[in-house]
Design an enzyme around this catalytic site. Structure first.
Site, PDB file in Angstrom:
ATOM      1  N   ASN A   7       0.883  -1.166   0.000  1.00 47.80           N
ATOM      2  CA  ASN A   7       0.000   0.000   0.000  1.00 47.80           C
ATOM      3  C   ASN A   7       0.919   1.213   0.000  1.00 47.80           C
ATOM      4  O   ASN A   7       1.603   1.476   0.991  1.00 47.80           O
ATOM      5  CB  ASN A   7      -0.921  -0.006   1.232  1.00 47.80           C
ATOM      6  CG  ASN A   7      -1.827   1.225   1.272  1.00 47.80           C
ATOM      7  OD1 ASN A   7      -1.418   2.312   0.888  1.00 47.80           O
ATOM      8  ND2 ASN A   7      -3.042   1.050   1.736  1.00 47.80           N
ATOM      9  N   GLU A  34      -3.938   1.769  -2.896  1.00 42.89           N
ATOM     10  CA  GLU A  34      -4.045   3.214  -2.656  1.00 42.89           C
ATOM     11  C   GLU A  34      -3.184   4.021  -3.623  1.00 42.89           C
ATOM     12  O   GLU A  34      -2.349   4.822  -3.205  1.00 42.89           O
ATOM     13  CB  GLU A  34      -3.731   3.563  -1.193  1.00 42.89           C
ATOM     14  CG  GLU A  34      -4.926   3.323  -0.268  1.00 42.89           C
ATOM     15  CD  GLU A  34      -4.936   4.248   0.953  1.00 42.89           C
ATOM     16  OE1 GLU A  34      -5.545   5.323   0.839  1.00 42.89           O
ATOM     17  OE2 GLU A  34      -4.353   3.908   1.983  1.00 42.89           O
ATOM     18  N   TYR A 110      -7.689  -3.718  -1.855  1.00 44.15           N
ATOM     19  CA  TYR A 110      -7.685  -2.687  -0.830  1.00 44.15           C
ATOM     20  C   TYR A 110      -9.039  -2.775  -0.128  1.00 44.15           C
ATOM     21  O   TYR A 110     -10.031  -2.188  -0.554  1.00 44.15           O
ATOM     22  CB  TYR A 110      -7.444  -1.306  -1.445  1.00 44.15           C
ATOM     23  CG  TYR A 110      -7.472  -0.183  -0.440  1.00 44.15           C
ATOM     24  CD1 TYR A 110      -6.792  -0.292   0.773  1.00 44.15           C
ATOM     25  CD2 TYR A 110      -8.168   0.993  -0.682  1.00 44.15           C
ATOM     26  CE1 TYR A 110      -6.813   0.722   1.700  1.00 44.15           C
ATOM     27  CE2 TYR A 110      -8.198   2.028   0.244  1.00 44.15           C
ATOM     28  CZ  TYR A 110      -7.517   1.885   1.430  1.00 44.15           C
ATOM     29  OH  TYR A 110      -7.537   2.894   2.365  1.00 44.15           O
ATOM     30  N   ASP A 151      -3.912  -4.762   1.247  1.00 43.14           N
ATOM     31  CA  ASP A 151      -4.212  -4.166   2.546  1.00 43.14           C
ATOM     32  C   ASP A 151      -5.598  -4.643   2.948  1.00 43.14           C
ATOM     33  O   ASP A 151      -6.595  -4.198   2.394  1.00 43.14           O
ATOM     34  CB  ASP A 151      -4.153  -2.642   2.417  1.00 43.14           C
ATOM     35  CG  ASP A 151      -4.537  -1.928   3.705  1.00 43.14           C
ATOM     36  OD1 ASP A 151      -4.880  -2.606   4.690  1.00 43.14           O
ATOM     37  OD2 ASP A 151      -4.510  -0.684   3.716  1.00 43.14           O
ATOM     38  N   ASN A 153      -6.913  -4.420   6.000  1.00 47.18           N
ATOM     39  CA  ASN A 153      -7.488  -3.598   7.075  1.00 47.18           C
ATOM     40  C   ASN A 153      -8.102  -4.447   8.186  1.00 47.18           C
ATOM     41  O   ASN A 153      -9.113  -4.062   8.793  1.00 47.18           O
ATOM     42  CB  ASN A 153      -8.502  -2.600   6.506  1.00 47.18           C
ATOM     43  CG  ASN A 153      -7.843  -1.290   6.086  1.00 47.18           C
ATOM     44  OD1 ASN A 153      -7.005  -0.761   6.808  1.00 47.18           O
ATOM     45  ND2 ASN A 153      -8.202  -0.780   4.918  1.00 47.18           N
ATOM     46  N   ASP A 251       2.877   4.689   4.895  1.00 46.17           N
ATOM     47  CA  ASP A 251       2.632   4.180   6.253  1.00 46.17           C
ATOM     48  C   ASP A 251       2.595   2.640   6.280  1.00 46.17           C
ATOM     49  O   ASP A 251       2.514   2.055   7.355  1.00 46.17           O
ATOM     50  CB  ASP A 251       1.390   4.795   6.902  1.00 46.17           C
ATOM     51  CG  ASP A 251       0.200   4.919   5.970  1.00 46.17           C
ATOM     52  OD1 ASP A 251       0.297   4.491   4.802  1.00 46.17           O
ATOM     53  OD2 ASP A 251      -0.842   5.435   6.409  1.00 46.17           O
ATOM     54  N   HIS A 252       2.674   2.001   5.108  1.00 51.42           N
ATOM     55  CA  HIS A 252       2.745   0.539   5.016  1.00 51.42           C
ATOM     56  C   HIS A 252       4.108   0.106   4.476  1.00 51.42           C
ATOM     57  O   HIS A 252       4.699   0.791   3.633  1.00 51.42           O
ATOM     58  CB  HIS A 252       1.691   0.000   4.049  1.00 51.42           C
ATOM     59  CG  HIS A 252       0.276   0.207   4.495  1.00 51.42           C
ATOM     60  ND1 HIS A 252      -0.514  -0.823   4.954  1.00 51.42           N
ATOM     61  CD2 HIS A 252      -0.497   1.317   4.537  1.00 51.42           C
ATOM     62  CE1 HIS A 252      -1.718  -0.347   5.256  1.00 51.42           C
ATOM     63  NE2 HIS A 252      -1.735   0.944   5.013  1.00 51.42           N
TER      64      HIS A 252
END
Length: 261
Positions: A7, A34, A110, A151, A153, A251-252
């Site tokens: 991501n 993303e 995602y 991702d 989540n 951030d990943h």
DNA sequence: ATGGTAGTATGACTA
């Protein structure tokens, strides 16, 4: 063959990092999440210059998924059958993309965030995963060499978050989300990365705020799940937390799998 | 302390 998922949190702001990472990581196939871009905004030329073919599914500045491959790319399919819609008016978002690369059917996903336990977006998340499960079951039943990566989540196990106390009553760790993730495993898919990255405190995502990375406060929410035929070829896996360091990081972190020929 | 940071069509929303 090396295959990875990442991501990137905007392909336009991250393209220098993605380019540099592809050059040093030597991956043949990368599933991206993303991208936050339309096709018109996507830097196809930068990746093609490195010898990769690119498939992208992006509708606007939210979501967006891509697959880049230097071992061929065919049967490119955006989204998946019966993927639920979101918004007003409801739209099937750019959250999944499937393509066949080097004989492997790769799906970049995602998964919707869910936001809060009691939020319409959580209902959407769970329905999205239920429909993905149907496709996963078909893939396993057909004996495909396939992987769904991205991702998710969801932190499926307590050790996948830095503090269960902190995440109590928050999204990503709820029984409903974990059951939805387990549904993909029940369909026959296997987490091919965890056995190779089982050290406690192994995460794939760290919040930008509160010095989360420096304090090792992360979550394991990025997964590569493979069919039995895919899993049988996995020789190793790694999470590249080095890529989370420094200015301009996503951030990943990227997650990489080594496949035997 | 609903803060903090980073992304985007940016003074508003998503993560």
């Amino acid at each position: 063959m090396r295959i990875a998922t990442w991501n990137v949190n905007s392909i336009r702001s991250r393209i220098d990092r993605v380019e540099a990472w592809l050059e040093r990581s030597d991956v043949d196939v990368l599933a991206i999440q993303e991208t936050k871009a339309t096709d018109a905004q996507f830097p196809f030329d930068r990746l093609q210059a490195l010898g990769y073919e690119v498939a992208h599914h992006g509708l606007n500045h939210w979501n967006g998924v891509a697959i880049v491959s230097r071992v061929g790319i065919s049967d490119v399919t955006p989204s998946f059958p019966d993927a639920p819609a979101w918004g007003d008016p409801p739209v099937v978002e750019a959250r999944a993309l499937t393509a066949t690369c080097g004989g492997v059917k790769v799906t970049s996903v995602y998964v919707p965030n869910g936001r809060q336990i009691k939020d319409p977006h959580m209902v959407y998340k769970l329905e999205w995963l239920a429909q993905l499960r149907r496709q996963a079951q078909l893939s396993v039943d057909a004996g495909e060499t396939a992987a769904i990566m991205g991702d998710w989540n969801i932190a499926p196990q307590d050790e996948d978050v830095w503090s269960m106390e902190y995440y109590l009553d928050k999204s990503h760790v709820s029984p409903g989300e974990r059951a939805a993730f387990q549904g993909i495993l029940d369909a026959g898919f296997v987490d091919v990365v965890r056995p190779h990255t089982s050290e406690p405190g192994t995460f794939t995502y760290w919040d930008y705020t509160r010095l989360a990375f420096q304090k090792r406060r992360g979550m394991r929410i990025d997964f590569i799940l493979g069919t039995p035929a895919f899993a049988a070829r996995v020789a190793g896996a790694a999470i590249d937390r080095e890529e989370r360091k420094g200015k301009g990081a996503s951030d990943h972190a990227p997650v990489v799998v080594q496949l035997e020929d």
